[in-house]
Design a protein around this motif. Structure first.
Motif, PDB file in Angstrom:
ATOM      1  N   GLY A   1      -4.249   8.550   1.441  1.00 26.36           N
ATOM      2  CA  GLY A   1      -3.395   8.459   0.263  1.00 26.36           C
ATOM      3  C   GLY A   1      -4.028   9.097  -0.955  1.00 26.36           C
TER       4      GLY A   1
ATOM      5  N   ASN B   1     -11.264   7.110   3.510  1.00 26.06           N
ATOM      6  CA  ASN B   1     -11.615   5.971   4.345  1.00 26.06           C
ATOM      7  C   ASN B   1     -12.264   6.412   5.654  1.00 26.06           C
ATOM      8  OD1 ASN B   1     -11.853   3.235   4.995  1.00 26.06           O
ATOM      9  ND2 ASN B   1      -9.875   3.198   6.069  1.00 26.06           N
TER      10      ASN B   1
ATOM     11  N   ASP C   1       1.094   5.827   0.200  1.00 21.37           N
ATOM     12  CA  ASP C   1       0.513   7.119   0.567  1.00 21.37           C
ATOM     13  C   ASP C   1       0.241   7.967  -0.674  1.00 21.37           C
ATOM     14  OD1 ASP C   1       0.590   6.611   3.336  1.00 21.37           O
ATOM     15  OD2 ASP C   1       2.690   7.242   3.437  1.00 21.37           O
TER      16      ASP C   1
ATOM     17  N   SER D   1       0.847  -1.191   0.000  1.00 28.67           N
ATOM     18  CA  SER D   1       0.000   0.000   0.000  1.00 28.67           C
ATOM     19  C   SER D   1       0.883   1.241   0.000  1.00 28.67           C
ATOM     20  CB  SER D   1      -0.926  -0.003   1.215  1.00 28.67           C
ATOM     21  OG  SER D   1      -0.182  -0.118   2.418  1.00 28.67           O
TER      22      SER D   1
ATOM     23  N   ASN E   1      -3.231   3.922   0.979  1.00 29.80           N
ATOM     24  CA  ASN E   1      -3.456   3.989   2.424  1.00 29.80           C
ATOM     25  C   ASN E   1      -4.525   5.040   2.715  1.00 29.80           C
ATOM     26  OD1 ASN E   1      -1.468   2.113   3.255  1.00 29.80           O
ATOM     27  ND2 ASN E   1       0.145   3.652   2.991  1.00 29.80           N
TER      28      ASN E   1
END
Length: 215
Positions: A151, A214, A4, A2, A148
């Protein structure tokens, strides 16, 4: 894995333009145009060189390619000239293709064109041969899965077909998963006049960015 931040630069590189694979109409080289001799991961078809496309595909298929991927207004006239020439001898070099294109176009258009008359045909063949638009869609889908929280995905495209795909994907993510993704660029960011003067190849670049929040 994953990340950023992920940047997708969709443009063809100066090194590729200077290669002998037929990307440029400025030099005479074999009519290949494949970024690689094998299909990229996720591609649904085997890559064939531009020479095969130009010499073996039907006239109607070539017209579709030139119109869809190059937005070439003189596609039908160009294809008729290609068919006439390939019936006598295969078109196997960039110079042969350029000559066919220019011969098919109105002389006034060739004289007054603001870009090289072969630009759109070469673009369309390169996009088709490498399944570039399909690869772009796959790349965006993969990239957003690897972000992330917090990100960002940044995509730099260089023509309207690419930008339309980026815009559509980002808008769908923003609308259908608005609690997870946020578009950072309401409009595509374009280079300034100063940047274009330093780097003329940036003139058609468009940048779009999205963030994985998220929440």
């Amino acid at each position: 894995r994953s990340f950023d931040g992920i940047v997708l630069d969709i443009g063809i590189s100066s090194g590729q333009l200077a290669s002998d694979r037929g990307f440029s109409f400025q030099t005479d080289s074999p009519l290949d145009m494949r970024m690689s001799s094998t299909a990229a991961h996720g591609s649904l078809r085997r890559l064939v060189p531009a020479e095969v496309v130009v010499n073996q595909f039907s006239g109607d298929k070539l017209v579709d390619i030139f119109r869809q991927f190059g937005q070439e207004r003189f596609a039908r006239q160009i294809v008729k000239e290609i068919e006439r020439r390939r019936a006598k001898t295969p078109i196997s070099t960039t110079r042969q293709l350029v000559d066919a294109i220019i011969a098919a176009l109105p002389k006034r258009y060739v004289r007054e064109a603001t870009i090289h008359p072969a630009t759109r045909v070469f673009q369309s063949l390169r996009i088709y041969v490498n399944d570039e638009l399909g690869q772009l869609q796959s790349a965006i889908a993969s990239a957003v899965r690897m972000l992330n929280p917090g990100g960002r995905l940044v995509v730099v495209s260089f023509h309207s077909l690419e930008d339309a795909i980026v815009k559509k994907h980002f808008r769908e993510l923003d609308l259908t998963r608005s609690s997870e993704f946020r578009i950072l660029t309401k409009r595509a960011v374009k280079p300034t006049d100063e940047e274009i003067s330093r780097n003329p190849r940036s003139r058609s670049a468009k940048l779009r960015a999205i963030e994985y929040s998220n929440i």
